[in-house]
Design a protein around this motif. Sequence first.
Motif, PDB file in Angstrom:
ATOM      1  N   GLU A 171       0.830  -1.217   0.000  1.00 16.05           N
ATOM      2  CA  GLU A 171       0.000   0.000   0.000  1.00 16.05           C
ATOM      3  C   GLU A 171       0.868   1.272   0.000  1.00 16.05           C
ATOM      4  OE1 GLU A 171      -3.191  -0.044  -0.315  1.00 16.05           O
ATOM      5  OE2 GLU A 171      -3.963  -1.943   0.458  1.00 16.05           O
ATOM      6  N   PRO A 172       1.720   1.459  -1.003  1.00 15.17           N
ATOM      7  CA  PRO A 172       2.657   2.589  -0.985  1.00 15.17           C
ATOM      8  C   PRO A 172       2.006   3.956  -1.102  1.00 15.17           C
ATOM      9  CG  PRO A 172       2.704   1.503  -3.115  1.00 15.17           C
ATOM     10  CD  PRO A 172       1.881   0.630  -2.211  1.00 15.17           C
ATOM     11  N   THR A 173       0.740   4.023  -1.528  1.00 12.14           N
ATOM     12  CA  THR A 173       0.069   5.327  -1.663  1.00 12.14           C
ATOM     13  C   THR A 173      -0.870   5.631  -0.503  1.00 12.14           C
ATOM     14  OG1 THR A 173      -1.766   4.401  -2.951  1.00 12.14           O
ATOM     15  CG2 THR A 173       0.177   5.140  -4.181  1.00 12.14           C
ATOM     16  N   ALA A 174      -0.934   4.742   0.496  1.00 10.11           N
ATOM     17  CA  ALA A 174      -1.862   4.927   1.613  1.00 10.11           C
ATOM     18  C   ALA A 174      -1.593   6.239   2.345  1.00 10.11           C
ATOM     19  CB  ALA A 174      -1.762   3.761   2.595  1.00 10.11           C
ATOM     20  N   GLY A 175      -2.651   7.018   2.564  1.00  4.65           N
ATOM     21  CA  GLY A 175      -2.538   8.238   3.340  1.00  4.65           C
ATOM     22  C   GLY A 175      -2.011   9.445   2.596  1.00  4.65           C
ATOM     23  N   LEU A 176      -1.656   9.287   1.319  1.00  5.47           N
ATOM     24  CA  LEU A 176      -1.126  10.411   0.545  1.00  5.47           C
ATOM     25  C   LEU A 176      -2.252  11.147  -0.179  1.00  5.47           C
ATOM     26  CD1 LEU A 176       2.050   8.802  -1.089  1.00  5.47           C
ATOM     27  CD2 LEU A 176       1.922  10.171   1.005  1.00  5.47           C
ATOM     28  N   ASP A 177      -2.053  12.447  -0.415  1.00  2.00           N
ATOM     29  CA  ASP A 177      -3.022  13.195  -1.208  1.00  2.00           C
ATOM     30  C   ASP A 177      -2.886  12.789  -2.678  1.00  2.00           C
ATOM     31  OD1 ASP A 177      -0.839  14.599  -2.343  1.00  2.00           O
ATOM     32  OD2 ASP A 177      -0.984  16.180  -0.838  1.00  2.00           O
ATOM     33  N   PRO A 178      -3.843  13.167  -3.538  1.00  2.00           N
ATOM     34  CA  PRO A 178      -3.793  12.720  -4.937  1.00  2.00           C
ATOM     35  C   PRO A 178      -2.477  13.028  -5.646  1.00  2.00           C
ATOM     36  CG  PRO A 178      -5.932  13.672  -4.454  1.00  2.00           C
ATOM     37  CD  PRO A 178      -5.087  13.902  -3.243  1.00  2.00           C
ATOM     38  N   ARG A 179      -1.911  14.210  -5.400  1.00  2.00           N
ATOM     39  CA  ARG A 179      -0.643  14.543  -6.042  1.00  2.00           C
ATOM     40  C   ARG A 179       0.484  13.637  -5.540  1.00  2.00           C
ATOM     41  NH1 ARG A 179       2.505  20.419  -5.890  1.00  2.00           N
ATOM     42  NH2 ARG A 179       4.361  19.726  -7.027  1.00  2.00           N
ATOM     43  N   GLY A 180       0.533  13.443  -4.228  1.00  2.00           N
ATOM     44  CA  GLY A 180       1.559  12.572  -3.659  1.00  2.00           C
ATOM     45  C   GLY A 180       1.424  11.143  -4.141  1.00  2.00           C
ATOM     46  N   ARG A 181       0.176  10.680  -4.277  1.00  6.49           N
ATOM     47  CA  ARG A 181      -0.069   9.330  -4.770  1.00  6.49           C
ATOM     48  C   ARG A 181       0.441   9.171  -6.199  1.00  6.49           C
ATOM     49  NH1 ARG A 181      -5.187   9.239  -4.205  1.00  6.49           N
ATOM     50  NH2 ARG A 181      -5.781   9.649  -6.367  1.00  6.49           N
ATOM     51  N   ASP A 182       0.114  10.131  -7.057  1.00  7.65           N
ATOM     52  CA  ASP A 182       0.550  10.053  -8.447  1.00  7.65           C
ATOM     53  C   ASP A 182       2.069  10.103  -8.557  1.00  7.65           C
ATOM     54  OD1 ASP A 182      -2.059   9.892  -9.285  1.00  7.65           O
ATOM     55  OD2 ASP A 182      -2.233  12.010  -9.841  1.00  7.65           O
ATOM     56  N   GLU A 183       2.708  10.920  -7.715  1.00  2.00           N
ATOM     57  CA  GLU A 183       4.171  11.035  -7.763  1.00  2.00           C
ATOM     58  C   GLU A 183       4.845   9.735  -7.338  1.00  2.00           C
ATOM     59  OE1 GLU A 183       4.997  14.396  -5.298  1.00  2.00           O
ATOM     60  OE2 GLU A 183       4.661  15.863  -6.914  1.00  2.00           O
ATOM     61  N   ILE A 184       4.335   9.118  -6.284  1.00  2.00           N
ATOM     62  CA  ILE A 184       4.912   7.847  -5.825  1.00  2.00           C
ATOM     63  C   ILE A 184       4.734   6.762  -6.882  1.00  2.00           C
ATOM     64  CG2 ILE A 184       4.499   5.917  -4.234  1.00  2.00           C
ATOM     65  CD1 ILE A 184       6.313   7.923  -3.005  1.00  2.00           C
ATOM     66  N   ILE A 188       7.662   4.625  -8.778  1.00  2.00           N
ATOM     67  CA  ILE A 188       7.678   3.158  -8.791  1.00  2.00           C
ATOM     68  C   ILE A 188       7.766   2.649 -10.224  1.00  2.00           C
ATOM     69  CG2 ILE A 188       6.335   1.082  -8.255  1.00  2.00           C
ATOM     70  CD1 ILE A 188       5.188   2.677  -5.844  1.00  2.00           C
ATOM     71  N   LYS A 189       7.021   3.275 -11.099  1.00  2.00           N
ATOM     72  CA  LYS A 189       7.078   2.919 -12.518  1.00  2.00           C
ATOM     73  C   LYS A 189       8.484   3.127 -13.070  1.00  2.00           C
ATOM     74  CE  LYS A 189       4.834   4.077 -16.925  1.00  2.00           C
ATOM     75  NZ  LYS A 189       3.810   4.950 -17.559  1.00  2.00           N
ATOM     76  N   ASN A 190       9.129   4.217 -12.679  1.00  2.00           N
ATOM     77  CA  ASN A 190      10.489   4.507 -13.142  1.00  2.00           C
ATOM     78  C   ASN A 190      11.498   3.498 -12.603  1.00  2.00           C
ATOM     79  OD1 ASN A 190       9.599   6.754 -14.557  1.00  2.00           O
ATOM     80  ND2 ASN A 190      10.045   8.179 -12.890  1.00  2.00           N
ATOM     81  N   ILE A 191      11.330   3.093 -11.344  1.00  2.00           N
ATOM     82  CA  ILE A 191      12.221   2.091 -10.749  1.00  2.00           C
ATOM     83  C   ILE A 191      12.184   0.813 -11.568  1.00  2.00           C
ATOM     84  CG2 ILE A 191      12.539   0.570  -8.751  1.00  2.00           C
ATOM     85  CD1 ILE A 191      11.461   2.942  -7.030  1.00  2.00           C
ATOM     86  N   HIS A 192      10.985   0.400 -11.943  1.00  2.00           N
ATOM     87  CA  HIS A 192      10.839  -0.819 -12.738  1.00  2.00           C
ATOM     88  C   HIS A 192      11.474  -0.662 -14.109  1.00  2.00           C
ATOM     89  CE1 HIS A 192       8.580  -3.769 -15.288  1.00  2.00           C
ATOM     90  NE2 HIS A 192       8.914  -4.553 -14.284  1.00  2.00           N
ATOM     91  N   ALA A 193      11.336   0.515 -14.698  1.00  2.00           N
ATOM     92  CA  ALA A 193      11.858   0.748 -16.042  1.00  2.00           C
ATOM     93  C   ALA A 193      13.382   0.811 -16.070  1.00  2.00           C
ATOM     94  CB  ALA A 193      11.276   2.046 -16.611  1.00  2.00           C
ATOM     95  N   GLN A 194      13.988   1.151 -14.932  1.00  2.00           N
ATOM     96  CA  GLN A 194      15.435   1.354 -14.899  1.00  2.00           C
ATOM     97  C   GLN A 194      16.243   0.064 -14.879  1.00  2.00           C
ATOM     98  OE1 GLN A 194      16.190   3.929 -11.545  1.00  2.00           O
ATOM     99  NE2 GLN A 194      14.935   5.580 -12.402  1.00  2.00           N
ATOM    100  N   GLY A 195      15.662  -1.021 -14.437  1.00  2.00           N
ATOM    101  CA  GLY A 195      16.453  -2.245 -14.335  1.00  2.00           C
ATOM    102  C   GLY A 195      15.614  -3.493 -14.298  1.00  2.00           C
ATOM    103  N   ASN A 196      16.296  -4.641 -14.269  1.00  2.00           N
ATOM    104  CA  ASN A 196      15.624  -5.940 -14.266  1.00  2.00           C
ATOM    105  C   ASN A 196      15.206  -6.290 -12.844  1.00  2.00           C
ATOM    106  OD1 ASN A 196      14.618  -8.350 -15.291  1.00  2.00           O
ATOM    107  ND2 ASN A 196      16.537  -9.429 -14.907  1.00  2.00           N
TER     108      ASN A 196
END
Length: 287
Positions: A171-184, A188-196
């Motif tokens: 639940e990495p977006t729990a408790g965050l506002d909409p902007r904070g949720r989208d940023e996280i 996370i998407k970028n972390i996956h894209a950067q490596g295997n």
Amino acid sequence: MSFIEVRNLQHLYSPNTPFEKLAIDDINLDIELGEFIGLIGHTGSGKSTFIQHLNGLLMPSRGSIKADDITITSKSQNLTDLRRKIGLVFQYPEYQLFEETVVKDIEFGPRNLGLDDAEIDKRVRKAMNSVGLDYEKYKNRSPFELSGGLKRRVAIAGVLSMQPKVLILDEPTAGLDPRGRDEILEEIKNIHAQGNITIILVSHSMEDVAKIATRLIVMDKGHVLMDDVPRKIFTREEELKKAGLGIPQITSFMRSLKRKGLDVNTDCITVEEANIALVEYLRSKDV
């Protein structure tokens, strides 16, 4: 052979007592390196119990888990190697921050591995970059002075500094506002894209997983109810409702337009896809 193999996994809390509870039962899954998995289910579905088995925080009552040739069987075995390979970021991880500066918090794990200063510095810089934290700007800041979203990035960077092959986020977006949720979610998407790296994103939000996951595992009452690509999962709306879940709001909206007679694509699972579908529909009406 898959990186993680789960076979007939069962977990009982307080076995052989009046408080015995079956939390998960007969879980069979294969997880490959590089996958982006959304693990979704209503509260009490068994999600958190399941992920705690993946790095040895909980032991199976029955069945087995093998991760990169490490079989998780008992608390007596050395699970250090396993936890280097499978990193787990708990819900509200910012409450686990404890060092006086951001850098000291992130480097805690690598330093306890006995790595030299040069390797530690390299890992910290890479981890901070992966979550969008500027090294020079934040290295000497107290993590407790940061916003909730930034604290969460520091906590995720601390796990990434161990260079895991699998990153589990509860639940990495729990408790965050909409902007904070989208940023996280974007980080996370970028972390996956950067490596295997395999990412397992645990959530109860269909909107969150629809945006970035390529495989969805739906849990209900301790069992795996569905395991497929998101688009196929969302066609099973009635089954999801029975499990206390729903489909993304944008998918529901497009289907409501279809029921009203508009010939639009109802397979949309993101706002971007819906925008394209609506533009195509309007253009077709102008012809």
